[in-house]
Design a protein around this motif. Structure first.
Motif, PDB file in Angstrom:
ATOM      1  N   TRP A   1       0.836  -1.210   0.000  1.00  0.00           N
ATOM      2  CA  TRP A   1       0.000   0.000   0.000  1.00  0.00           C
ATOM      3  C   TRP A   1       0.863   1.249   0.000  1.00  0.00           C
ATOM      4  N   CYS A   2       0.835   1.913  -1.129  1.00  0.00           N
ATOM      5  CA  CYS A   2       1.488   3.212  -1.236  1.00  0.00           C
ATOM      6  C   CYS A   2       0.342   4.214  -1.330  1.00  0.00           C
ATOM      7  N   THR A   3       0.332   5.192  -0.436  1.00  0.00           N
ATOM      8  CA  THR A   3      -0.845   6.057  -0.309  1.00  0.00           C
ATOM      9  C   THR A   3      -0.898   7.190  -1.342  1.00  0.00           C
ATOM     10  N   ALA A   4       0.067   7.234  -2.255  1.00  0.00           N
ATOM     11  CA  ALA A   4       0.115   8.330  -3.223  1.00  0.00           C
ATOM     12  C   ALA A   4      -1.081   8.290  -4.173  1.00  0.00           C
ATOM     13  N   ASP A   5      -1.432   9.445  -4.685  1.00  0.00           N
ATOM     14  CA  ASP A   5      -2.476   9.544  -5.701  1.00  0.00           C
ATOM     15  C   ASP A   5      -1.860   9.206  -7.068  1.00  0.00           C
ATOM     16  N   VAL A   6      -2.661   8.597  -7.947  1.00  0.00           N
ATOM     17  CA  VAL A   6      -2.128   8.258  -9.275  1.00  0.00           C
ATOM     18  C   VAL A   6      -1.762   9.500 -10.089  1.00  0.00           C
TER      19      VAL A   6
END
Ligand code: 6R9
Length: 640
Positions: free
Chosen positions: A293-298
């Motif tokens: 899980w990487c919380t960055a936005d696409v």
């Protein structure tokens, strides 16, 4: 793993990597052909490459002569194996619903959407703009675009109609993919309205595909706008991938620089793919059992490389969460980790600092024992936040990988690499360059600086995920990245190496700021200010902020006859939200009658930065008018 990491984590002084990592770093620089060939061979190539790397600064080609496809490698490769029924994407919506897409399901959706794009007339090399919330369809749209050899340009949903229009026009996109709206903190935001506004000034756009996320009653323009589901219903289920040349662009991603206009960074197919694949393994030690899980936005490079492409290239499970980190309560993220058994978690220091403020009690309610690696990305992590993350989230068992890289570099460049060999960590240091990354810290003349001395971070040799230009502006590409130190890539960052050779990133050497992990250009915000009818001049600087890292502070000179007022201040704030987007909202706006400038007329942002942070003003001998500084000081004192 736990025992092993425990022994190395106390930050033993003077320890340098002497084992595998060091060997690999040495080999990668001595024999790039052999080194990268081995890694690239783990992926699928329709036609093998003749040469690993070729060219001269500023243009290099990777895996020359090869043909491949990014979506094929991310999906078809796994669908042919036992991973067919493994979760590719686990998604949680802000209201709490869950969707799981297996590799087979994702592959089918991508194939169908690839056909939808082809039916809309999208061909190899055409640009597709994606303006979407964090829903699986954003990833599907990206993968479908590269499957047919088209080029995606994802625009972060926090940019305004103007920001979106500017990026669509620069790329001359044929199709825009969006949603009716998105959730944010329980509220429904209408995205299509923003798109409609942008589309008033984007003649290149022929069609718009709208994913129904909220069931909003939106405007659909006959002959231009189509519902995602309607188009998917009639779509063929298999789309033959377009086998593209290695250097064929896979995407453009706009990022802020020193001038007013965002630049479209171009990434290729093969080099990017191999670089992301390798670093996913080295830095995150990705395994089949992991939930990543990487919380960055696409909408940012981190979302491209470590939410979508990196995990999928490995046949791993990637988690996407749609909403705000602390909604409805400050334990939302920790509850997600517990619920799905997240094992690799990566976020930005700004989020960690926010959770530190909420306190440990929100963390302690949850079982986080599934975690094994923690990542930090996007801005310097202060030791206090590092330790909190290490103790309270990782329970002193998980290494923290502090990953330095940029939109331009495509993938992580300097970071601990537990997938190779974990070195002793020093909170605040990204440790060492990864294999194949020839990074150094140099002075203005390009000479390496002594230990513990600040210098410019440069990359001296090409690397696989490197940028391949600025869309439509080759001059800017050369000027920005390759002219300060001819032959080397200039990162725009300050850094230093300590006596053990560890790299410490010290922030930007130019007019780029990082606000809550989002990259913005101060000049970009200034040009938005001066476009307002009341504004004559503007100077924008970043001010250290305890949570956001930096906040935006603006000094405004009004036009003759304009009076400073709180109403005008509010209006200007709104103006910036509308012209650039909510991400660029200034925290402070100060009205002054003149800006501190040098005698040659350059705004002395250094002086403004010193005043707002209460620091020494330094050398003022080039200052044109002392009174301007006094006025700035008074303005700042007044507003606080
Ligand atoms: C991946 C990403 C790039 C700029 C970069 C630097 C800062 C990124 C960092 C870091 C200190 C880290 N930055 N990672 N600073 N430590 N681990 O963020 O790309 O949005 O293009 O920003 O972010 O200043 O030059 P991008």
């Amino acid at each position: 793993m736990a025992e092993e990491t425990k022994t190395v984590l106390p930050l033993a002084k003077g320890v340098v990597p002497t084992g595998k990592l060091h060997e690999m770093r040495k080999r990668a620089l001595e024999d790039p052909e052999g080194f990268w060939s081995e890694i690239a061979s783990e992926l699928y190539w329709k036609k093998g490459w003749d040469k690993v790397v070729e060219g001269e600064p500023p243009y290099f080609k990777w895996f020359v002569g090869g043909k491949t496809n990014l979506a094929y490698n991310a999906l078809d490769r796994h669908v042919k194996t036992w991973r067919k029924n493994k979760a590719a994407i686990i998604w949680e919506g802000e209201p709490g619903e869950t969707r799981v897409l297996t590799y087979y399901q994702l592959w089918k959706e991508v194939n169908k959407f690839a056909n939808v794009l082809r039916d809309l007339g999208v061909k190899k090399g055409d640009r597709v703009t994606i303006y979407m919330p964090m829903v699986p369809e954003a990833a599907i749209a990206m993968l479908a675009t590269v499957r047919i050899g088209a080029i995606h340009s994802v625009v972060f949903s926090g940019f305004s109609a103007k920001g979106l229009a500017e990026r669509i026009n620069d790329a001359q996109a044929k199709v825009v993919i969006t949603a009716d709206g998105m959730y944010r903190r329980g509220k429904k935001l209408n995205l299509k309205e923003i798109v409609d506004k942008a589309l008033q000034e984007t003649p290149s756009v022929e069609s718009v595909v709208v994913y129904n996320r909220l069931g909003l009653d939106i405007n659909m323009e006959e002959g231009r706008d189509y519902w995602w589901n309607d188009l998917m219903e009639g779509a063929e289920t298999y789309a033959e991938p377009e086998w593209v040349e290695s250097e064929h662009p896979s995407f453009i991603l706009y990022t802020s620089g020193t001038t007013g206009k965002p630049k479209g960074i171009i990434h290729d197919t093969a080099g990017y793919m191999v670089g992301v694949y390798a670093t996913m393994k080295w830095v995150f030690d990705i395994k089949d059992e992991d939930i990543h899980w990487c919380t960055a936005d696409v909408g940012w490079i981190t979302g491209h490389s470590y939410v979508v492409y990196g995990p999928l290239l490995h046949g791993a499970t990637t988690l996407m969460y749609e909403g705000a980190p602390d909604y409805p309560k400050p334990d939302r993220w920790w509850s997600i980790i517990e619920k799905y058994g997240v094992s690799i978690f990566c976020t930005a220091p700004t989020a960690i600092r926010m959770f530190m403020r909420y306190g440990e009690k929100w963390v302690e309610r949850h079982d986080l024992s599934s975690l094994r690696i923690l990542g930090s990305v996007g801005e310097p992590i202060n030791p206090e936040a590092w330790w909190w993350y290490f103790k309270h989230i990782g329970k002193e068992k998980c290494p923290i990988v502090d990953t330095w890289w940029q939109t331009e570099t495509g993938h992580i460049m300097i970071s601990p690499a537990p997938g190779i060999e974990l070195v002793p960590l020093k909170p605040g240091s990204a440790t060492f360059p990864l294999p194949g990354v020839d990074a150094d810290v140099v002075d203005d003349n390009g000479n390496p600086v002594p230990p513990n001395t600040r210098g410019y971070l440069v990359i001296k040799k090409p690397w696989p995920g490197m940028l391949h230009g600025v869309w439509g502006d080759p001059e800017r590409y050369k000027r920005t990245y390759w002219s300060k130190f001819p032959g080397w890539y200039f990162t725009g960052d300050y850094a230093m190496k300590d006596e053990d050779g560890y790299f410490w990133i010290l922030g930007r050497a130019d007019d780029v700021i990082k606000v809550a992990g989002h990259r913005l250009g101060t000049m970009e915000i200034e040009s938005a200010f001066v476009a307002h009818p009341a504004v004559a001049e503007a100077a924008v600087v970043g001010k250290p902020h305890p949570v956001k890292g930096e906040s935006i502070v603006a000094f405004i000179v009004l036009k003759e006859g304009q009076q400073p007022s709180d109403e005008l201040r509010e209006e200007l704030r709104k103006w910036i939200r509308e012209t650039i987007g909510p991400v660029a909202t200034p925290d402070e706006i100060h009205f002054v009658t003149k800006l501190p400038k040098t005698r040659s007329g350059k705004i002395m942002r250094r002086v403004l930065r010193a005043v707002i942070s209460g620091k020494e003003l330094g050398d003022l001998s080039t200052l044109e008018d002392e009174a301007s500084v006094e006025e700035v000081k008074r303005a700042v004192a007044q507003l606080r």
